[in-house]
Write an enzyme that holds these catalytic residues in place. Structure first.
Site, PDB file in Angstrom:
ATOM      1  N   TRP A  32     -14.737  25.466  33.794  1.00 30.67           N
ATOM      2  CA  TRP A  32     -15.440  25.597  32.672  1.00 30.67           C
ATOM      3  C   TRP A  32     -14.723  26.610  31.938  1.00 30.67           C
ATOM      4  O   TRP A  32     -14.027  27.551  32.052  1.00 30.67           O
ATOM      5  CB  TRP A  32     -16.951  26.084  32.483  1.00 30.67           C
ATOM      6  CG  TRP A  32     -18.136  25.081  31.906  1.00 30.67           C
ATOM      7  CD1 TRP A  32     -18.550  24.778  30.734  1.00 30.67           C
ATOM      8  CD2 TRP A  32     -18.549  24.194  32.954  1.00 30.67           C
ATOM      9  NE1 TRP A  32     -19.534  23.912  30.923  1.00 30.67           N
ATOM     10  CE2 TRP A  32     -19.743  23.403  32.082  1.00 30.67           C
ATOM     11  CE3 TRP A  32     -18.324  23.725  34.363  1.00 30.67           C
ATOM     12  CZ2 TRP A  32     -20.116  22.339  32.978  1.00 30.67           C
ATOM     13  CZ3 TRP A  32     -18.983  22.630  34.870  1.00 30.67           C
ATOM     14  CH2 TRP A  32     -20.067  22.059  34.029  1.00 30.67           C
ATOM     15  N   TYR A  80     -23.191  16.899  38.448  1.00 29.26           N
ATOM     16  CA  TYR A  80     -23.223  17.082  36.997  1.00 29.26           C
ATOM     17  C   TYR A  80     -23.278  16.127  36.194  1.00 29.26           C
ATOM     18  O   TYR A  80     -22.806  14.997  36.270  1.00 29.26           O
ATOM     19  CB  TYR A  80     -22.152  18.209  36.618  1.00 29.26           C
ATOM     20  CG  TYR A  80     -22.300  18.796  35.239  1.00 29.26           C
ATOM     21  CD1 TYR A  80     -23.145  19.954  34.896  1.00 29.26           C
ATOM     22  CD2 TYR A  80     -21.628  18.153  34.178  1.00 29.26           C
ATOM     23  CE1 TYR A  80     -23.331  20.260  33.623  1.00 29.26           C
ATOM     24  CE2 TYR A  80     -21.811  18.851  32.821  1.00 29.26           C
ATOM     25  CZ  TYR A  80     -22.647  19.847  32.665  1.00 29.26           C
ATOM     26  OH  TYR A  80     -22.934  20.349  31.485  1.00 29.26           O
ATOM     27  N   ASP A 168     -26.189  27.079  24.475  1.00 30.97           N
ATOM     28  CA  ASP A 168     -26.483  25.947  24.161  1.00 30.97           C
ATOM     29  C   ASP A 168     -27.990  25.682  23.862  1.00 30.97           C
ATOM     30  O   ASP A 168     -28.012  24.796  22.627  1.00 30.97           O
ATOM     31  CB  ASP A 168     -26.359  25.038  25.483  1.00 30.97           C
ATOM     32  CG  ASP A 168     -25.401  25.410  26.290  1.00 30.97           C
ATOM     33  OD1 ASP A 168     -24.305  25.806  25.793  1.00 30.97           O
ATOM     34  OD2 ASP A 168     -25.211  25.263  27.573  1.00 30.97           O
ATOM     35  N   TYR A 354     -33.327  29.296  29.258  1.00 31.17           N
ATOM     36  CA  TYR A 354     -31.919  29.232  28.823  1.00 31.17           C
ATOM     37  C   TYR A 354     -31.745  29.688  27.530  1.00 31.17           C
ATOM     38  O   TYR A 354     -32.233  28.942  26.343  1.00 31.17           O
ATOM     39  CB  TYR A 354     -31.652  27.856  29.027  1.00 31.17           C
ATOM     40  CG  TYR A 354     -30.049  27.510  29.666  1.00 31.17           C
ATOM     41  CD1 TYR A 354     -30.107  28.276  30.950  1.00 31.17           C
ATOM     42  CD2 TYR A 354     -29.047  26.888  29.185  1.00 31.17           C
ATOM     43  CE1 TYR A 354     -28.964  28.054  31.659  1.00 31.17           C
ATOM     44  CE2 TYR A 354     -28.009  26.842  29.832  1.00 31.17           C
ATOM     45  CZ  TYR A 354     -27.994  27.473  31.070  1.00 31.17           C
ATOM     46  OH  TYR A 354     -26.633  27.223  31.938  1.00 31.17           O
ATOM     47  N   TRP A 355     -31.044  30.664  27.331  1.00 27.08           N
ATOM     48  CA  TRP A 355     -30.402  31.296  25.845  1.00 27.08           C
ATOM     49  C   TRP A 355     -31.853  31.482  24.912  1.00 27.08           C
ATOM     50  O   TRP A 355     -31.329  31.751  23.737  1.00 27.08           O
ATOM     51  CB  TRP A 355     -29.437  30.408  25.296  1.00 27.08           C
ATOM     52  CG  TRP A 355     -28.193  30.257  25.953  1.00 27.08           C
ATOM     53  CD1 TRP A 355     -27.798  28.954  27.000  1.00 27.08           C
ATOM     54  CD2 TRP A 355     -27.139  31.290  26.245  1.00 27.08           C
ATOM     55  NE1 TRP A 355     -26.654  29.497  27.393  1.00 27.08           N
ATOM     56  CE2 TRP A 355     -26.362  30.686  27.121  1.00 27.08           C
ATOM     57  CE3 TRP A 355     -27.118  32.575  25.701  1.00 27.08           C
ATOM     58  CZ2 TRP A 355     -25.006  31.502  27.583  1.00 27.08           C
ATOM     59  CZ3 TRP A 355     -26.019  33.275  26.186  1.00 27.08           C
ATOM     60  CH2 TRP A 355     -25.068  32.787  27.123  1.00 27.08           C
ATOM     61  N   GLU A 398     -27.161  33.649  37.532  1.00 22.70           N
ATOM     62  CA  GLU A 398     -26.623  33.367  36.293  1.00 22.70           C
ATOM     63  C   GLU A 398     -27.027  34.240  35.018  1.00 22.70           C
ATOM     64  O   GLU A 398     -26.499  34.345  34.089  1.00 22.70           O
ATOM     65  CB  GLU A 398     -27.026  31.599  36.047  1.00 22.70           C
ATOM     66  CG  GLU A 398     -26.457  31.060  34.657  1.00 22.70           C
ATOM     67  CD  GLU A 398     -26.722  29.723  34.599  1.00 22.70           C
ATOM     68  OE1 GLU A 398     -27.594  28.947  35.487  1.00 22.70           O
ATOM     69  OE2 GLU A 398     -26.226  29.015  33.824  1.00 22.70           O
TER      70      GLU A 398
HETATM   71  C1  9WN Z   1     -22.878  23.040  29.310  1.00 20.05           C
HETATM   72  C2  9WN Z   1     -20.890  26.883  32.707  1.00 20.05           C
HETATM   73  C3  9WN Z   1     -21.755  26.676  31.233  1.00 20.05           C
HETATM   74  C4  9WN Z   1     -21.812  27.733  30.556  1.00 20.05           C
HETATM   75  C5  9WN Z   1     -22.543  27.783  29.304  1.00 20.05           C
HETATM   76  C6  9WN Z   1     -23.972  27.693  29.827  1.00 20.05           C
HETATM   77  C7  9WN Z   1     -24.049  26.530  30.657  1.00 20.05           C
HETATM   78  C8  9WN Z   1     -23.747  23.690  30.285  1.00 20.05           C
HETATM   79  C9  9WN Z   1     -24.798  23.329  30.607  1.00 20.05           C
HETATM   80  O1  9WN Z   1     -23.226  26.529  31.727  1.00 20.05           O
HETATM   81  O2  9WN Z   1     -23.767  25.210  29.925  1.00 20.05           O
HETATM   82  O3  9WN Z   1     -21.514  23.361  28.916  1.00 20.05           O
HETATM   83  O4  9WN Z   1     -25.015  22.241  31.325  1.00 20.05           O
HETATM   84  O5  9WN Z   1     -25.949  23.847  30.602  1.00 20.05           O
HETATM   85  O6  9WN Z   1     -24.795  27.531  28.890  1.00 20.05           O
HETATM   86  O7  9WN Z   1     -22.317  28.662  28.401  1.00 20.05           O
HETATM   87  O8  9WN Z   1     -20.136  27.838  29.986  1.00 20.05           O
HETATM   88  O9  9WN Z   1     -21.476  28.203  33.338  1.00 20.05           O
END
Ligand code: 9WN
Length: 425
Positions: A32, A80, A168, A354-355, A398
């Site tokens: 990523w 994924y 996200d 998440y977030w 995380e």
């Molecule tokens: C989509 C990898 C990534 C982070 C992002 C986080 C999450 C992915 C997801 O994981 O995003 O890119 O599938 O949720 O929000 O900040 O880079 O760790």
């Protein structure tokens, strides 16, 4: 007993897939974008060669137009969703490795400076050619940002997908996302909820919208001009702009170190434009900086961590400094660990989702850095210290529940390990 620094290094070694690092095993099996930039700084604290390698593997995925994609699919994996078959970027960008079609926050330039400072401190002058290559890749990516994502020259770069923001599922995107249709041609086969509790992740309806957006841009054949005019989601994001502005300042520093005077003029112009854009986003009611929804024309007045990220790029005036300090302290009141990614007094706050409330170590790292840059050293030290302590107590998760301090999401997370190594050094 194994010491925590060694444990952090072990996580990075365990998530190493041969020169690049996955964010965590299973949940995120590829490289990523902004994760790798943070991770390279973690590596730089003990293995500068490996740190450079992280960025070198990453730029293998750079597009001809300069864009750094958000995911590099070095090797296939079915753990994924969405994978390369959904993105279908190979039809327009035939270069290997396969990649996604959107981007993520440009921490790369910040990382490159961090690595080069380590090189200078250790006298490793043999790294010069490698540094030049990475610098050129970074410069091309910054040009892409300005051309593709700020064609109207507002000094603010836009995200066209919540995944681009890196945050996200933030409530900051809620209103804009409602306008995005939930219809998809692609069958949605979520894998994330097989790895972590669904109540902590985005909802199915959010995923439908995420995939709808991917389909719109895929139909534009990933052409930035077409995407800009067809985008149903377009937000001039202050977090993204701040990271780009700061990374641009870091590239200016690099260009002067490397005597690259040709690049300097262009970088100064870019930097000034972004700084002006960011300064225009101060919001007295929120007591921070706010993003702008380019479709509705409305300010996004949601109290999320994005409001504080511009500190990494700007020099605040004394009033702004005071307001921001008070605001961060208010958000952290009664929390076991701050800074929550959504203010606890907001109706959108959810401590585990998440977030929408949890604490991310890398976000704390950025905000603490911004506080230091703005003479708020005491608060920065507290935030850094709390981040180190929560990782020592809960592990390299995380993210963390601000109310309980519990570690959540994926385990053995690379960027949490990197944050620990950098903040602890
Ligand atoms: C989509 C990898 C990534 C982070 C992002 C986080 C999450 C992915 C997801 O994981 O995003 O890119 O599938 O949720 O929000 O900040 O880079 O760790």
């Amino acid at each position: 007993m194994i010491n925590v620094t060694d444990a952090a290094r072990t996580i990075l070694a365990r998530n190493d897939r041969g020169g690049y690092t996955v964010p965590t095993d299973g949940l995120y099996p590829f490289q990523w974008n902004w994760d790798s930039a943070f991770v390279s700084m973690g590596f730089a604290t003990f293995d500068i060669d490996r740190a450079y390698q992280e960025l070198e593997r990453f730029i293998q995925g750079q597009w001809n137009n300069g864009m750094f994609p958000h995911i590099i699919f070095h090797v296939p994996s079915d753990s994924y969703f969405p994978g390369p078959d959904v993105w279908q970027t190979d039809q327009c960008h035939s270069k290997k490795p396969l990649t996604s079609g959107i981007t993520q926050p440009p921490v790369f330039g910040m990382a490159l400076r961090f690595l080069y400072e380590t090189v200078l401190a250790t006298g490793r002058h043999d790294m010069l050619a490698r540094t030049h290559t990475l610098f050129n890749a970074a410069l091309r990516s910054h040009r892409w940002w300005l051309e593709a994502r700020d064609p109207d020259k507002r000094g603010l770069v836009a995200i066209l997908h919540p995944w681009e923001s890196g945050s996200d599922n933030s409530p900051a995107w809620d209103e804009a996302l409602v306008r995005v249709p939930t219809t998809t041609k692609t069958e949605i086969c979520r894998q994330d909820t097989k790895h972590v509790n669904a109540t902590m992740r985005p909802r199915n309806i959010d995923y439908q919208r995420f995939i709808h957006l991917v389909e719109v841009y895929r139909e534009c054949q990933w052409d930035p001009i077409k995407q800009w005019s067809h985008a149903p989601f377009k937000i001039a994001d202050v977090q993204m702009t701040a990271i780009l502005a700061r990374a641009t300042a870091d590239l200016i520093w690099m260009a002067s170190q490397l005597n690259l005077s040709d690049a300097l003029g262009e970088l100064f112009t870019m930097h000034q434009l972004l700084i002006n854009g960011l300064n225009s986003r101060w919001n007295q009611h929120i007591r921070g900086f706010v993003s702008l929804d380019l479709i509705s024309g409305k300010d996004i007045e949601k109290p999320t961590q994005t409001c504080f990220i511009p500190l990494i790029a700007l020099e605040l005036d004394s009033y702004q400094r005071k307001f921001i300090q008070e605001e961060i302290e208010r958000w952290c009141q009664g929390m076991v660990i701050g800074i929550p990614t959504t203010a606890p007094f907001s109706p959108d706050f959810e401590s585990k989702r998440y977030w929408r409330g949890p604490v991310w170590a890398v976000i704390n790292w950025l905000i603490a850095d911004g506080l230091r840059k703005n003479q708020l050293k005491e608060l920065a030290t507290i935030i850094e210290g709390n981040t180190i302590s929560v990782i020592e107590r809960a592990g390299f998760c995380e993210y963390f529940d601000p109310i309980t301090g519990e570690g959540l999401g994926g385990n053995t997370f690379s960027w949490t390990a990197a944050a620990y190594l950098v903040l602890r050094r």
